[in-house]
Design a protein around this motif. Structure first.
Motif, mmCIF file in Angstrom:
data_model
loop_
_atom_site.group_PDB
_atom_site.id
_atom_site.type_symbol
_atom_site.label_atom_id
_atom_site.label_comp_id
_atom_site.label_asym_id
_atom_site.label_seq_id
_atom_site.Cartn_x
_atom_site.Cartn_y
_atom_site.Cartn_z
ATOM 1 N N GLY A 134 0.829 -1.193 0.000
ATOM 2 C CA GLY A 134 0.000 0.000 0.000
ATOM 3 C C GLY A 134 0.867 1.248 0.000
ATOM 4 N N PHE A 135 0.215 2.420 0.006
ATOM 5 C CA PHE A 135 0.935 3.688 0.018
ATOM 6 C C PHE A 135 0.317 4.613 1.059
ATOM 7 N N GLU A 136 1.185 5.401 1.709
ATOM 8 C CA GLU A 136 0.717 6.390 2.673
ATOM 9 C C GLU A 136 0.308 7.685 1.986
ATOM 10 N N HIS A 137 0.969 8.038 0.883
ATOM 11 C CA HIS A 137 0.724 9.317 0.206
ATOM 12 C C HIS A 137 0.481 9.057 -1.288
ATOM 13 N N LEU B 243 12.019 6.777 -7.507
ATOM 14 C CA LEU B 243 11.933 7.865 -6.527
ATOM 15 C C LEU B 243 10.492 8.301 -6.298
ATOM 16 N N THR B 244 9.677 8.218 -7.338
ATOM 17 C CA THR B 244 8.250 8.539 -7.173
ATOM 18 C C THR B 244 7.577 7.538 -6.246
ATOM 19 N N ILE B 245 7.885 6.266 -6.419
ATOM 20 C CA ILE B 245 7.342 5.237 -5.526
ATOM 21 C C ILE B 245 7.779 5.508 -4.081
ATOM 22 N N GLY C 10 5.388 6.917 -0.233
ATOM 23 C CA GLY C 10 5.312 6.260 1.070
ATOM 24 C C GLY C 10 4.862 4.824 1.011
ATOM 25 N N PRO C 11 5.595 3.965 0.303
ATOM 26 C CA PRO C 11 5.187 2.549 0.252
ATOM 27 C C PRO C 11 5.243 1.904 1.626
ATOM 28 N N ASP D 243 6.969 1.198 7.237
ATOM 29 C CA ASP D 243 7.520 2.036 6.177
ATOM 30 C C ASP D 243 8.486 1.226 5.323
ATOM 31 N N ALA D 244 8.275 1.234 4.018
ATOM 32 C CA ALA D 244 9.139 0.486 3.099
ATOM 33 C C ALA D 244 9.776 1.410 2.071
ATOM 34 N N SER D 245 9.859 2.718 2.379
ATOM 35 C CA SER D 245 10.337 3.676 1.385
ATOM 36 C C SER D 245 11.857 3.697 1.259
#
Length: 335
Positions: free
Chosen positions: A13-16, A79-81, A85-86, A306-308
């Motif tokens: 999923g993504f936070e942002h 960088l976009t991914i 906030g993955p 957080d996986a970013s």
């Protein structure tokens, strides 16, 4: 996936999510690059003397000249991914939770179809469960036959629980519903005093039995097992049932052999009505495997982590490779 020095690369999923709109910009850059390359090819074709052009133009490896741009687009994608906030699923030990271990000690547990007996095997597996369960979980113990008794209130003291398991005594009749209601009461009591959150602590009942409820005769009665299971559902306490034994078990009563086959169906319905899971075991080894599975399920919870970092490091690495390849191949930065 995990890469050395980069960290885990995973997505759940993504936070942002709005950062993913930058993919529109990346797509625009791709289109712009293709347009520029097409326009450049057209300008080249205007030269009439191609041999003269080839003699004065710098030699470039045509096969690799697009590599810097490809790497740049890949870096921007990574960088976009990272900026979006993955997240990934992270399993952490539960600390604020209550588990009630409810064990049937009716006379059918004397059966020796599981060596040395159903009760002895249950005691060994239950102690293993107590040892393996996450230390921060409050574990309680209830024994039931015709009545139910709280032998150990929910506590993190595993020695007290194991000592009580060793002292289990057989008794007449099987009041499964009363065992469940007693467990729910113990959970409510300890939940009122456990701090650390605005809501009551998560709770689970682990019910281990080998036979059908005999008191009352109808499990849908107010004190019956099915009624208790529905009450557990309403209170948000799932019941994990473990039916233990074989269809060939028997006990000796007044010199008469009395069959006591395991009743899987009733325990499965109890689990279903409560929103829990049903397990079966016909040997000590299977029983230990069941309790190990329960420990993994109950002792841990899955949260979003957080996986970013991994994506950010990989994006920076690919961006550096894009710059290096541009200098080596085209003698300038990509653009």
């Amino acid at each position: 996936m995990t890469l050395p020095l980069l960290g885990p690369l995973s997505l759940s999923g993504f936070e942002h999510l709005w950062f993913l709109l930058f993919f529109v910009v990346i797509a625009g850059l791709v289109v712009l690059y293709l347009v520029v390359q097409r326009a450049r090819s057209r300008r080249v074709l205007r030269f009439a003397n191609m041999e003269l052009l080839e003699s004065v133009a710098p030699k470039r490896p045509a096969k690799w000249r697009h590599l810097p741009a490809i790497l740049l687009i890949a870096a921007l994608t990574l960088l976009t991914i990272a900026m979006a906030g993955p997240t990934n699923d992270v399993r952490i030990p539960r600390n604020r939770a209550v588990v009630m271990l409810v064990i049937d000690v009716s006379q059918s547990m004397r059966a020796t179809d599981v060596a040395p007996s159903r009760l002895a095997a249950a005691q060994e597996a239950a102690k293993q469960f107590a040892d393996q369960l996450t230390p921060g979980i409050n574990l309680g113990l209830i024994a039931y036959a015709g009545t139910a008794t709280v032998l150990v209130s929910p506590t993190t003291n595993r020695d007290a629980t194991k000592l009580a398991i060793d002292k289990l005594q057989l008794a007449d009749r099987t009041a499964t519903g009363e065992g469940i209601f007693t467990a729910l009461q113990a959970i409510a009591t300890v939940g009122a005093v456990i701090g650390g959150g605005d809501a009551p602590p998560p709770a689970r009942i682990v019910l281990m039995s080998d036979g059908k409820e005999t008191v009352p005769s109808n499990p849908d009665n107010p004190k019956g097992a099915y009624t208790a299971a529905r009450t557990a559902k309403d209170q948000g306490v799932p019941i994990s049932t473990v039916s233990f034994g074989t269809p060939y078990g028997y006990v000796e009563i007044n010199d008469q052999r009395q069959p006591v086959p395991v009743d899987d169906e009733m325990l499965k319905k109890i689990a279903q009505l409560s929103g829990g899971d049903a397990y079966t075991a016909s040997s000590l080894e299977q029983l230990k495997q069941v309790f190990t599975s329960l420990q993994q399920q109950i002792g841990y919870e899955t949260i979003k982590g957080d996986a970013s970092v991994g994506w950010l490091r990989l994006g920076a690495l690919v961006l550096a490779l894009a710059a290096l390849s541009a200098l080596l191949i085209n003698r300038r930065l990509p653009g």
